[in-house]
Design a protein around this motif. Structure first.
Motif, mmCIF file in Angstrom:
data_model
loop_
_atom_site.group_PDB
_atom_site.id
_atom_site.type_symbol
_atom_site.label_atom_id
_atom_site.label_comp_id
_atom_site.label_asym_id
_atom_site.label_seq_id
_atom_site.Cartn_x
_atom_site.Cartn_y
_atom_site.Cartn_z
ATOM 1 N N HIS A 205 4.786 -11.585 15.623
ATOM 2 C CA HIS A 205 4.217 -12.707 14.875
ATOM 3 C C HIS A 205 3.779 -12.265 13.480
ATOM 4 C CE1 HIS A 205 2.217 -16.447 14.067
ATOM 5 N NE2 HIS A 205 1.017 -15.891 14.045
ATOM 6 N N VAL A 206 3.129 -11.111 13.389
ATOM 7 C CA VAL A 206 2.675 -10.604 12.096
ATOM 8 C C VAL A 206 3.865 -10.302 11.188
ATOM 9 C CG1 VAL A 206 1.602 -8.590 10.982
ATOM 10 C CG2 VAL A 206 0.425 -9.763 12.851
ATOM 11 N N GLU A 207 4.923 -9.745 11.734
ATOM 12 C CA GLU A 207 6.121 -9.473 10.935
ATOM 13 C C GLU A 207 6.710 -10.770 10.382
ATOM 14 O OE1 GLU A 207 9.103 -7.440 8.994
ATOM 15 O OE2 GLU A 207 7.347 -6.576 9.997
ATOM 16 N N GLU A 208 6.730 -11.815 11.188
ATOM 17 C CA GLU A 208 7.232 -13.115 10.716
ATOM 18 C C GLU A 208 6.373 -13.638 9.565
ATOM 19 O OE1 GLU A 208 8.145 -17.610 12.500
ATOM 20 O OE2 GLU A 208 6.887 -16.207 13.623
ATOM 21 N N LEU A 209 5.062 -13.528 9.706
ATOM 22 C CA LEU A 209 4.158 -13.973 8.645
ATOM 23 C C LEU A 209 4.318 -13.131 7.385
ATOM 24 C CD1 LEU A 209 0.947 -14.591 10.791
ATOM 25 C CD2 LEU A 209 2.395 -16.343 9.760
ATOM 26 N N TRP A 210 4.502 -11.828 7.541
ATOM 27 C CA TRP A 210 4.705 -10.915 6.405
ATOM 28 C C TRP A 210 5.948 -11.313 5.615
ATOM 29 C CZ3 TRP A 210 3.367 -7.000 3.222
ATOM 30 C CH2 TRP A 210 4.367 -6.181 2.698
ATOM 31 N N SER B 25 2.283 0.908 -0.536
ATOM 32 C CA SER B 25 3.644 1.074 -0.040
ATOM 33 C C SER B 25 4.128 -0.177 0.692
ATOM 34 C CB SER B 25 3.702 2.277 0.908
ATOM 35 O OG SER B 25 4.930 2.330 1.581
ATOM 36 N N LEU B 26 5.363 -0.571 0.425
ATOM 37 C CA LEU B 26 5.955 -1.704 1.121
ATOM 38 C C LEU B 26 6.437 -1.318 2.513
ATOM 39 C CD1 LEU B 26 8.025 -3.480 -1.676
ATOM 40 C CD2 LEU B 26 6.146 -4.473 -0.364
ATOM 41 N N GLU B 27 6.768 -0.049 2.692
ATOM 42 C CA GLU B 27 7.330 0.408 3.963
ATOM 43 C C GLU B 27 6.263 0.949 4.908
ATOM 44 O OE1 GLU B 27 8.528 1.614 0.935
ATOM 45 O OE2 GLU B 27 10.082 0.066 0.831
ATOM 46 N N GLN B 28 5.426 1.846 4.405
ATOM 47 C CA GLN B 28 4.459 2.533 5.254
ATOM 48 C C GLN B 28 3.147 1.755 5.255
ATOM 49 O OE1 GLN B 28 5.466 5.058 7.001
ATOM 50 N NE2 GLN B 28 3.551 5.727 7.918
ATOM 51 N N ARG B 29 3.142 0.600 5.945
ATOM 52 C CA ARG B 29 1.951 -0.236 5.916
ATOM 53 C C ARG B 29 1.881 -1.119 7.154
ATOM 54 N NH1 ARG B 29 1.395 -2.676 1.086
ATOM 55 N NH2 ARG B 29 -0.252 -4.051 1.866
ATOM 56 N N TYR B 30 0.681 -1.625 7.411
ATOM 57 C CA TYR B 30 0.493 -2.653 8.431
ATOM 58 C C TYR B 30 0.777 -3.991 7.780
ATOM 59 C CZ TYR B 30 -1.804 -6.053 11.378
ATOM 60 O OH TYR B 30 -2.068 -7.158 12.135
ATOM 61 N N ARG B 31 1.689 -4.758 8.370
ATOM 62 C CA ARG B 31 2.202 -5.968 7.741
ATOM 63 C C ARG B 31 1.194 -7.119 7.694
ATOM 64 N NH1 ARG B 31 5.984 -2.580 6.872
ATOM 65 N NH2 ARG B 31 8.168 -3.103 7.231
ATOM 66 N N GLY B 32 0.112 -7.022 8.446
ATOM 67 C CA GLY B 32 -0.884 -8.094 8.430
ATOM 68 C C GLY B 32 -1.852 -8.015 7.274
ATOM 69 N N ASN B 33 -1.701 -7.022 6.418
ATOM 70 C CA ASN B 33 -2.542 -6.851 5.231
ATOM 71 C C ASN B 33 -1.637 -6.958 4.006
ATOM 72 O OD1 ASN B 33 -3.805 -5.584 2.944
ATOM 73 N ND2 ASN B 33 -5.255 -4.565 4.306
ATOM 74 N N VAL B 34 -1.841 -8.010 3.218
ATOM 75 C CA VAL B 34 -1.021 -8.213 2.014
ATOM 76 C C VAL B 34 -1.951 -8.179 0.805
ATOM 77 C CG1 VAL B 34 0.752 -9.626 0.928
ATOM 78 C CG2 VAL B 34 0.447 -9.722 3.405
ATOM 79 N N GLU C 65 -0.285 -22.734 8.203
ATOM 80 C CA GLU C 65 -1.512 -22.365 7.494
ATOM 81 C C GLU C 65 -1.205 -21.427 6.332
ATOM 82 O OE1 GLU C 65 -5.198 -22.409 10.630
ATOM 83 O OE2 GLU C 65 -3.695 -20.833 10.887
ATOM 84 N N LEU C 66 -0.342 -20.447 6.564
ATOM 85 C CA LEU C 66 0.017 -19.512 5.496
ATOM 86 C C LEU C 66 0.712 -20.248 4.356
ATOM 87 C CD1 LEU C 66 0.177 -16.620 4.438
ATOM 88 C CD2 LEU C 66 2.303 -16.330 5.741
ATOM 89 N N GLU C 67 1.604 -21.164 4.682
ATOM 90 C CA GLU C 67 2.306 -21.929 3.648
ATOM 91 C C GLU C 67 1.332 -22.770 2.827
ATOM 92 O OE1 GLU C 67 6.667 -22.582 5.811
ATOM 93 O OE2 GLU C 67 5.044 -24.045 6.123
ATOM 94 N N ASP C 68 0.406 -23.442 3.495
ATOM 95 C CA ASP C 68 -0.563 -24.275 2.774
ATOM 96 C C ASP C 68 -1.468 -23.417 1.888
ATOM 97 O OD1 ASP C 68 0.479 -26.482 4.038
ATOM 98 O OD2 ASP C 68 -1.141 -26.655 5.515
ATOM 99 N N ALA C 69 -1.919 -22.303 2.419
ATOM 100 C CA ALA C 69 -2.807 -21.428 1.649
ATOM 101 C C ALA C 69 -2.088 -20.833 0.448
ATOM 102 C CB ALA C 69 -3.343 -20.315 2.540
#
Length: 376
Positions: free
Chosen positions: A258-263, A278-287, A351-355
């Motif tokens: 789910h987090v990957e989809e949101l990322w 880093s775009l690669e070495q990261r947790y995808r839920g933090n942008v 929610e992500l799209e609206d925000a």
């Protein structure tokens, strides 16, 4: 309100809440009492301890409940420094560590230790060649954050742990943001975690200690938690933590998907923004994002129905620029134009799209006004 600040705290899982209610309302015994009510409460504490240990997946060790990760980190850092041999006075950490680590390490200078803050590259990752030179035979402790709370990068903690062990030093991992999201270092001496980052309650954390490692207590009193951390435990908080950890373990694959989809969606929605770290070495839920000419603080004010942040919630009221963004080489202007979007299990794509639409529109208004003033 759309909640996009998962690094500050996560929504409490309904399952964790339901586990806590009976211990708050009915089974309220002191878990350190020897009568039946106390033993019932203590059984729930031990069940929680077992669940957390299983979710961590580390070698056999002690799990010490604390009031949160800050206390766990302070116990570990101060305790391992105090127990270090006389010839080991160096403590090595990263310039991008959370204040609970960074400030504790720096405070030890007043007790005769030598704090060393390793620089990071522009991508937020430590240079292991620099670390190798800094971790010398006089090092007592190396400590590093698994996942950075502000920019989401995943540090090479296994490699840092190996360097520490080769030098005869201890290794502590701050896994508060990384627990359940990245692999914990199996060779660490200590690991700190927190319940409210994994959909558990606030006010409870834990310190895992490798078997055989003993530390002096930071708090003195009744001798609870094996004498390391005195104070009456809250069975309700411990139970909520345990259920959250168990749920996290069972949902790990689904949550990661789910987090990957949101990322991937966020990268498209925030096209034209730069990602910090880093775009690669990261947790995808933090942008962590920035945009030239945008004032992040004004964005927060203009988007009051959206919960997001400039950086660490723990330092948000300090008025100081982010030491993490400074450490990765951002200018003051770039740092001011940075915001952090955090999402997870309960965030919907809608929610992500609206925000993103609201934040982007607010940014465009800022730029329009700035360009108009410049032309005038």
């Amino acid at each position: 309100m759309i909640y996009l600040d998962y690094q500050a705290t996560t929504p409490l899982a309904p399952e964790a809440f339901e586990a806590m209610v009976p211990l708050l309302r009915d089974h309220f015994g002191n878990p350190h009492s020897t009568h039946r009510a106390g033993r019932q409460a203590a059984a729930q504490v031990e069940l929680a301890r077992d669940r957390i240990g299983a979710a961590m997946g580390l070698p056999p060790g002690q799990i010490i409940f604390t009031s949160g990760a800050t206390e766990a980190l302070n116990i570990a850092i101060s305790g391992m420094a105090q127990g270090a041999p006389p010839g080991r006075r160096r403590i090595v950490t990263l310039a991008t560590e959370h204040a609970a680590v960074r400030d504790t390490v720096l405070a030890l200078e007043g007790r005769g230790f030598e704090p060393v803050l390793l620089p990071v590259r522009r991508d937020g990752l430590v240079d292991l060649d620099i670390a190798r030179l800094a971790i010398t035979p006089d090092t007592a402790l190396v400590t590093a954050m698994l996942v950075n709370n502000e920019i989401g990068v995943i540090q090479p903690v296994d490699a840092l742990c190996h360097l520490a062990r080769a030098a005869g030093a201890r290794f502590l991992c701050d896994a508060v943001q990384g627990f359940g999201r990245a692999a914990l270092p199996q060779e660490a001496d200590a690991v700190a975690i927190s319940a409210h980052k994994i959909h558990g309650p606030k006010g409870v954390g834990a310190l895992w200690l490798r078997n055989g490692l003993t530390l002096p207590p930071l708090l003195h009193g009744g001798g609870q938690e094996g004498g390391l951390r005195s104070g009456t435990l809250s069975p309700a908080l411990c139970a909520g933590f345990g259920v959250a950890a168990d749920l996290m373990q069972r949902r790990r694959e689904a949550d990661a998907h789910h987090v990957e989809e949101l990322w991937q969606k966020a990268l498209k929605l925030f096209e034209g923004w730069a990602v910090n770290g880093s775009l690669e070495q990261r947790y995808r839920g933090n942008v962590s994002l920035r945009r030239d000419g945008v004032d992040g603080a004004r964005l927060l004010s203009d988007c009051r129905d959206i919960a997001f942040s400039l950086g660490s919630a723990c330092a948000s009221g300090s008025g100081r620029p982010s030491h993490v963004l400074q450490a990765i080489g951002l200018s003051d202007k770039e740092a001011r134009g940075s915001v952090r979007i955090g999402f997870g299990r309960y965030t919907s794509v809608g929610e992500l799209e609206d925000a993103a639409g609201a934040i982007t529109q607010a940014a465009e208004r800022q730029l329009h006004v700035a360009n108009g003033a410049h032309e005038t």
